[in-house]
Structures are given as C-alpha cells and as structure tokens.
Design an enzyme around this catalytic site. Structure first.
Site, PDB file in Angstrom:
ATOM      1  N   VAL A 196       0.855  -1.187   0.000  1.00 10.95           N
ATOM      2  CA  VAL A 196       0.000   0.000   0.000  1.00 10.95           C
ATOM      3  C   VAL A 196       0.890   1.235   0.000  1.00 10.95           C
ATOM      4  CG1 VAL A 196      -1.700   1.320   1.317  1.00 10.95           C
ATOM      5  CG2 VAL A 196      -1.918  -1.163   1.173  1.00 10.95           C
TER       6      VAL A 196
ATOM      7  N   ALA B 168       4.660   4.110   2.808  1.00 15.27           N
ATOM      8  CA  ALA B 168       4.079   2.894   2.233  1.00 15.27           C
ATOM      9  C   ALA B 168       4.255   1.754   3.230  1.00 15.27           C
ATOM     10  CB  ALA B 168       4.774   2.543   0.923  1.00 15.27           C
ATOM     11  N   LYS B 169       3.616   0.656   2.984  1.00 15.22           N
ATOM     12  CA  LYS B 169       3.848  -0.534   3.793  1.00 15.22           C
ATOM     13  C   LYS B 169       3.441  -1.763   2.997  1.00 15.22           C
ATOM     14  CE  LYS B 169       5.064  -1.418   8.151  1.00 15.22           C
ATOM     15  NZ  LYS B 169       5.818  -0.471   9.006  1.00 15.22           N
ATOM     16  N   GLY B 170       4.089  -2.876   3.310  1.00 18.03           N
ATOM     17  CA  GLY B 170       3.721  -4.131   2.671  1.00 18.03           C
ATOM     18  C   GLY B 170       3.522  -5.203   3.710  1.00 18.03           C
TER      19      GLY B 170
END
Ligand code: GLU
Length: 412
Positions: free
Chosen positions: A56, A101-103
């Site tokens: 995201v 962001a992050k995953g």
C-alpha cells in the site's frame, strides 16, 4: 476499532488543529495506490500453498514511498493501510525526503522453514516489482522480516532488472550494502526519545525502571541500549508471556535464555507475568514494542508508567490516548519514537546512491541529533498548543505533507 480506523481518527484530530479543507482530509484518508497479490509457493512437503500479500502506497508528496514489509498471520488490508499512513507521518516528522508505504504477507513465519520463507519472499517481490524501485518505493524490514529477507528482495529485484540495485531496499546485511547501525537504529531512536522525555520530567535515565513489551529486533535491542544508557530493565515479554524482577534483569542472560528455550518466560530469578499484567507494572518508562492496540480504554487507567515510548506502530488506541493525557502520562508516539529505523534506512539509501559508506559512529551521531531535534520540535508544539505528543507530532507531519501537496499542485 481496527488500525486503519485508529489512523483515520488521528488524522481527523490533526486536521482540526490545522484547519484542513475536507478535500485534503479526503485525499490523505485514502492511500494513493493499493496492490493486493495472491501467489503460490511450493512448500517443503511438495504441496503448493497460496499466500496473499499487499503493498500500500499512501502518499509520496515529499519523496519516494518508503516503509517496511511485515510477515504475520494477522496481516490484512486495513492494517497495511494504517501502517502505510503512519509511515507518511513518520518520514515527515523526521523531515526526511520520503512518503509512506507498507507491505505485508499473511503467513506464519514461525511455522515455515528458511527455504519456504525464501521462496515466499522472492515470489512476493516478483509480484510487487511493478510498483517498487529505488526512486519510487523502497521496502525495509518490519515484524518478522530481517536483513536476510531484505537480501532476498534485493537479489530478486536485481535479477529481474539485470543489474545490482542495492538502493531498492534498506535494512540489508552490511555485506550487500547495508548501513552500519541500521539493525539497532529503531531501538536506539526509542531510547534517545525516552531520554529526552525523561529530561522533560527533569529526570536522567540513570536508575529509571523500564518495562518493555516485545522481545523482537526493537524490544530486545532497546533493552540492551536502555542498560547502556544507565536505566534498569525490570520486565520484558514476548508473544508467550513476560518476566519481571523489580531489581532489574540481566538482559544478556535473558537473551541467552530465549535462544535456549524459545521464550523469555521461566527465566530464573524473575517472576512470570502475562502480557496484560506487564503493561500495568509500576515503572518509570513503558515501551510497547510488539503489535497494535495493546494500550486501550480497558487498561489505560491502570498504566503506572509516567512515560510511554512507542517502539511498536499503533500500540495505543485513540481512547487510551485521551485517558493517558488526562492522567498526565506522556506518550511519545510511534511516528516519532520509532522513527530511528526509517531514519537510518534513509542514511543507508543515501550511502547506496552515492557509493560512499559511513562509520557506525557517524550514523549513530546523525541519528541521535535528528531524533533529539524532532523530539524537541514535537515537544514544543505540544506545550504551545496544550495537546498530547501524538497530536503535536501529527500537526507537524500532516502540516508538512499538506504544504508539499499544495505547492506541487493537483495536476492535471
Ligand atoms: N518498518 C519500520 C517502521 O515501521 C522501518 C521502515 C523503513 O525503514 O522503511 O518504521
């Protein structure tokens, strides 16, 4: 309230102080881009298992997207959305030129072999490769991912494009272009923030009693550093439970015990406590360094610490924030307190792009200075506006992001 709902409440609080227009709040409420992927991985027993992962990208007004990748059974889209938004605020509080962001991949790394984790990581990297890159979106470690995971990501991405790209990911092993000081950076930042917070109460770290929830990379290194800074670590915990000794724990012995037995629990010369009991122990500084939502409206009134320093992301709910503020307990918020990690990630990326490498002392000095500056800026806003430290940090960071958005404009 899930993590994303928590993040939205926090954003709206800051928006009120900044008098933001509804349309701006609307833009910031939603990630700029969300990618969900499903991919098969061959397991050691020959069977194929399908995993779901996410990346995201919340906001890139101030620079490329930046943020870690989490492996955990509870990973879902709303958690990743919240973590991505918090990264936008974190990089802005520290004033480094990144967005957020992050995953994450929903999986249980504790039940997977190293080769299964390698295959999962390489496949996930392939699946998100269209949207990551050294100038677009730079992943890093988070819960249950580590330098080895980053090495696989770097290698897979490099093979896809045909040349070595160290700057695609941070938190790498030193031998692949990682930065000195990165593995302990989050914890170092947490302890520097704790020290500044103690100073605000006219206290030195010497002799202060510290309780740490979580004994992963952040919690364990924070325990080691807290001791180096002269504080007394009186309780620690991991997912199986906690241990408490009011006279102080020998952190290195606890580490050995965990290596031997798989947990800190049943450490000789300490009392076992549950994770819930641990948060309510009498202490000077409480460091939640595990997962979200640990301090909530049910237990906030029982917290006995004077200062809470958030090593984890999102450990305190908005309801708990209010209760703690009314009780005059200072919460140094995640987006400030654990920012040392992404800060040294930024240093690592700069070193990769310039091919010039710094010593651990150089990195630590820069980290300490940046953390102290950011703490003081947030603290001054909190005092000026009579708000808690989280609201102050959000006023600073959301304000910076909105300024960048407005100056860039809304093309086309
Ligand atoms: N996962 C860490 C965080 O939540 C580090 C992110 C990074 O270094 O990009 O801040």
């Amino acid at each position: 309230m899930n993590a994303y709902e928590m993040a939205l409440v926090q954003l709206r609080t800051a928006a009120k102080y900044l008098n933001l227009e509804d349309s701006i709040v609307e833009i910031l409420s939603r990630p700029k881009r969300e990618l969900q992927v499903s991919f098969p991985v061959k397991m050691d027993n020959g069977k194929v298992k399908v995993f779901t992962g996410y990346r995201v990208q919340h906001n890139d007004a101030r620079g490329p997207f930046k943020g870690g990748i989490r492996y955990h059974p509870l990973v879902d889209i709303n958690e990743v959305r919240a973590l991505a938004m918090w990264m936008t605020w974190k990089t802005a509080v520290l004033n480094i030129p990144y967005g957020g962001a992050k995953g994450g991949v929903a999986c249980n790394p504790k039940e997977m072999s190293k080769s299964e984790l390698e295959r999962l990581t390489r496949k996930y990297t392939m699946m998100i490769s269209p949207i990551i890159g050294p100038y677009t979106d730079i992943p890093a470690p988070d819960v249950y991912t580590d330098p080895q995971t980053m090495a696989w990501i770097m290698d897979t991405y490099s093979q896809l494009v045909g040349y070595r790209v160290p700057a695609i990911v941070t938190g790498k092993p030193i031998s692949l272009g990682g930065s000195a000081g990165r593995s302990t950076a989050t914890s170092r930042g947490v302890i520097v923030a704790a020290k500044e917070a103690a100073k605000a109460f006219k206290r030195e770290m010497e002799g202060l009693g510290i309780v740490i929830q979580g004994f992963g990379n952040v919690g364990a290194n924070a325990a080691i550093l807290a001791r180096e800074f002269g504080a007394k670590v009186i309780a620690v915990s991991d997912s199986k439970g906690g241990i408490y000794n009011e006279k102080g724990l020998d952190v290195f012995e606890v580490l050995k015990h965990k290596e031997r037995t798989g947990s800190v629990v049943n450490f000789p010369s300490a009392k076992n406590v549950t994770n819930e009991e641990l948060l309510e122990l009498p202490c000077d500084i409480l460091v939640p360094a595990a997962l979200e939502g640990q301090i909530h409206k049910g237990n906030a009134k029982n917290i006995q610490a004077k200062i809470v320093v958030e090593g984890a992301n999102g450990p305190t709910t908005p309801e708990a924030d209010k209760i703690l503020f009314d009780r005059e307990i200072m919460v140094v918020p995640d987006i400030l307190a654990n920012g040392g990690g992404v800060l040294v990630s930024y240093f690592e990326w700069v070193q990769n792009l310039t091919n010039l490498y710094w010593t651990e002392n150089e990195v630590n000095d820069k980290l300490d200075n940046k953390m102290r500056d950011a703490f003081l800026q947030v603290y001054n806003i909190a005092r000026e506006k009579c708000v808690d430290m989280r609201t102050a940090a959000l006023i600073l960071s959301v304000g910076r992001v909105v300024e960048a958005m407005n100056i860039a404009g809304y093309f086309p």
